[in-house]
Design a protein around this motif. Structure first.
Motif, PDB file in Angstrom:
ATOM      1  N   GLY A 177       1.201 -36.398 -49.324  1.00 30.52           N
ATOM      2  CA  GLY A 177       1.063 -37.841 -49.156  1.00 30.52           C
ATOM      3  C   GLY A 177       0.770 -38.601 -50.425  1.00 30.52           C
ATOM      4  O   GLY A 177       0.275 -39.721 -50.362  1.00 30.52           O
ATOM      5  N   TYR A 178       1.090 -38.032 -51.600  1.00 34.24           N
ATOM      6  CA  TYR A 178       0.858 -38.745 -52.859  1.00 34.24           C
ATOM      7  C   TYR A 178       1.951 -39.783 -53.055  1.00 34.24           C
ATOM      8  O   TYR A 178       2.934 -39.564 -53.744  1.00 34.24           O
ATOM      9  CB  TYR A 178       0.841 -37.779 -54.039  1.00 34.24           C
ATOM     10  CG  TYR A 178      -0.400 -36.939 -54.144  1.00 34.24           C
ATOM     11  CD1 TYR A 178      -1.497 -37.161 -53.321  1.00 34.24           C
ATOM     12  CD2 TYR A 178      -0.489 -35.922 -55.071  1.00 34.24           C
ATOM     13  CE1 TYR A 178      -2.635 -36.389 -53.423  1.00 34.24           C
ATOM     14  CE2 TYR A 178      -1.631 -35.148 -55.179  1.00 34.24           C
ATOM     15  CZ  TYR A 178      -2.691 -35.386 -54.356  1.00 34.24           C
ATOM     16  OH  TYR A 178      -3.828 -34.622 -54.459  1.00 34.24           O
ATOM     17  N   MET A 179       1.789 -40.917 -52.387  1.00 37.05           N
ATOM     18  CA  MET A 179       2.737 -42.027 -52.491  1.00 37.05           C
ATOM     19  C   MET A 179       2.009 -43.298 -52.115  1.00 37.05           C
ATOM     20  O   MET A 179       0.908 -43.245 -51.570  1.00 37.05           O
ATOM     21  CB  MET A 179       3.950 -41.797 -51.599  1.00 37.05           C
ATOM     22  CG  MET A 179       3.622 -41.729 -50.125  1.00 37.05           C
ATOM     23  SD  MET A 179       4.874 -40.930 -49.137  1.00 37.05           S
ATOM     24  CE  MET A 179       4.565 -39.219 -49.488  1.00 37.05           C
TER      25      MET A 179
ATOM     26  N   ILE B 143      -1.053 -39.685 -43.448  1.00 34.57           N
ATOM     27  CA  ILE B 143      -0.851 -38.605 -42.479  1.00 34.57           C
ATOM     28  C   ILE B 143      -1.254 -39.054 -41.075  1.00 34.57           C
ATOM     29  O   ILE B 143      -0.533 -38.838 -40.105  1.00 34.57           O
ATOM     30  CB  ILE B 143      -1.630 -37.338 -42.902  1.00 34.57           C
ATOM     31  CG1 ILE B 143      -1.151 -36.823 -44.271  1.00 34.57           C
ATOM     32  CG2 ILE B 143      -1.531 -36.242 -41.845  1.00 34.57           C
ATOM     33  CD1 ILE B 143       0.322 -36.503 -44.362  1.00 34.57           C
ATOM     34  N   ASP B 144      -2.416 -39.691 -40.955  1.00 35.33           N
ATOM     35  CA  ASP B 144      -2.856 -40.193 -39.652  1.00 35.33           C
ATOM     36  C   ASP B 144      -1.937 -41.294 -39.143  1.00 35.33           C
ATOM     37  O   ASP B 144      -1.640 -41.368 -37.944  1.00 35.33           O
ATOM     38  CB  ASP B 144      -4.288 -40.716 -39.726  1.00 35.33           C
ATOM     39  CG  ASP B 144      -5.316 -39.604 -39.907  1.00 35.33           C
ATOM     40  OD1 ASP B 144      -4.966 -38.426 -39.692  1.00 35.33           O
ATOM     41  OD2 ASP B 144      -6.466 -39.929 -40.269  1.00 35.33           O
TER      42      ASP B 144
ATOM     43  N   PHE C 198       6.938 -38.635 -33.773  1.00 30.75           N
ATOM     44  CA  PHE C 198       6.633 -38.350 -35.173  1.00 30.75           C
ATOM     45  C   PHE C 198       5.348 -37.534 -35.265  1.00 30.75           C
ATOM     46  O   PHE C 198       4.352 -37.853 -34.610  1.00 30.75           O
ATOM     47  CB  PHE C 198       6.484 -39.652 -35.964  1.00 30.75           C
ATOM     48  CG  PHE C 198       7.774 -40.400 -36.094  1.00 30.75           C
ATOM     49  CD1 PHE C 198       8.595 -40.233 -37.203  1.00 30.75           C
ATOM     50  CD2 PHE C 198       8.194 -41.273 -35.102  1.00 30.75           C
ATOM     51  CE1 PHE C 198       9.793 -40.915 -37.313  1.00 30.75           C
ATOM     52  CE2 PHE C 198       9.386 -41.958 -35.198  1.00 30.75           C
ATOM     53  CZ  PHE C 198      10.187 -41.778 -36.316  1.00 30.75           C
ATOM     54  N   PHE C 199       5.403 -36.501 -36.089  1.00 24.74           N
ATOM     55  CA  PHE C 199       4.260 -35.623 -36.321  1.00 24.74           C
ATOM     56  C   PHE C 199       4.100 -35.449 -37.822  1.00 24.74           C
ATOM     57  O   PHE C 199       5.069 -35.580 -38.577  1.00 24.74           O
ATOM     58  CB  PHE C 199       4.477 -34.261 -35.657  1.00 24.74           C
ATOM     59  CG  PHE C 199       4.668 -34.361 -34.173  1.00 24.74           C
ATOM     60  CD1 PHE C 199       3.588 -34.352 -33.314  1.00 24.74           C
ATOM     61  CD2 PHE C 199       5.944 -34.484 -33.633  1.00 24.74           C
ATOM     62  CE1 PHE C 199       3.763 -34.456 -31.935  1.00 24.74           C
ATOM     63  CE2 PHE C 199       6.137 -34.588 -32.261  1.00 24.74           C
ATOM     64  CZ  PHE C 199       5.035 -34.577 -31.415  1.00 24.74           C
TER      65      PHE C 199
ATOM     66  N   SER D 100      -6.286 -33.038 -51.757  1.00 26.34           N
ATOM     67  CA  SER D 100      -6.549 -34.484 -51.732  1.00 26.34           C
ATOM     68  C   SER D 100      -5.490 -35.202 -50.915  1.00 26.34           C
ATOM     69  O   SER D 100      -4.786 -36.078 -51.396  1.00 26.34           O
ATOM     70  CB  SER D 100      -6.568 -35.028 -53.155  1.00 26.34           C
ATOM     71  OG  SER D 100      -7.563 -34.416 -53.909  1.00 26.34           O
ATOM     72  N   VAL D 101      -5.372 -34.821 -49.671  1.00 27.89           N
ATOM     73  CA  VAL D 101      -4.334 -35.367 -48.792  1.00 27.89           C
ATOM     74  C   VAL D 101      -4.581 -36.856 -48.542  1.00 27.89           C
ATOM     75  O   VAL D 101      -5.716 -37.290 -48.376  1.00 27.89           O
ATOM     76  CB  VAL D 101      -4.317 -34.592 -47.457  1.00 27.89           C
ATOM     77  CG1 VAL D 101      -3.404 -35.250 -46.443  1.00 27.89           C
ATOM     78  CG2 VAL D 101      -3.904 -33.152 -47.689  1.00 27.89           C
TER      79      VAL D 101
END
Length: 168
Positions: free
Chosen positions: A120-122, A155-156, A141-142, A149-150
């Motif tokens: 999720g580095y964006m 993600i959630d 969607f999953f 360091s997510v």
């Protein structure tokens, strides 16, 4: 009163179509990508014969793996081999990868699940959430967050999209 059956037999479960969207960017190099390879190998390796799947690998660009595939052992082996050859590099552009995933032709008789695997580095969460919200009627969607360091917000947000509020 209506009650679901106590157990559902495997043959009663409708076939599903899975699109795995795998982050192979530079931030995934090493442990995160190795973990993602193991995860997706387990996910693809445990699909049922009646299911179908595809892969979209993304970093700076998004590359779909040919077309939707049946879950025959040969196709699964080819997918795992493709994943194993990845070593991470480039930036992280998830929105174009998800756009490709939702635009793939689909069988209306099959339920579609889009599974994102990333650290999720964006920073483009809003366009990603908008795209997901626009497609909630045609796909589930999953998300799996991998690494030390997510981006939990991303993600959630992928896993629990909030539909847009109706205009009054």
């Amino acid at each position: 009163m209506v009650q679901p059956p106590e157990r559902v037999r495997a043959e009663e479960i409708p076939p599903r179509e899975y699109i795995f969207v795998l982050d192979v960017s530079g931030s995934m190099f090493g442990y995160p990508l190795d973990t993602a390879k193991e995860l997706i190998g387990n996910l693809v390796g445990n699909l049922r014969d009646s299911d179908q799947f595809n892969l979209i690998l993304f970093s700076d660009t998004a590359v779909p793996w040919r077309q939707i595939r049946t879950c025959h052992r040969r196709n699964i082996r080819q997918a795992i081999d493709l994943i194993e050859r990845q070593d991470g590099g480039g930036g992280t552009e998830l929105a174009p990868a998800l756009e490709q995933a939702v635009s793939l032709p689909r069988d209306p008789r099959m339920a579609r699940s889009i599974v994102t695997i990333t650290d999720g580095y964006m920073s483009d969460e809003s366009s990603i959430f908008s795209l997901i919200n626009r497609n909630l009627k045609t796909a589930d969607f999953f998300s799996f967050g991998i690494g030390t360091s997510v981006n939990r917000y991303l993600i959630d947000g992928i896993a629990k999209p909030v539909p847009a509020k109706p205009l009054l």
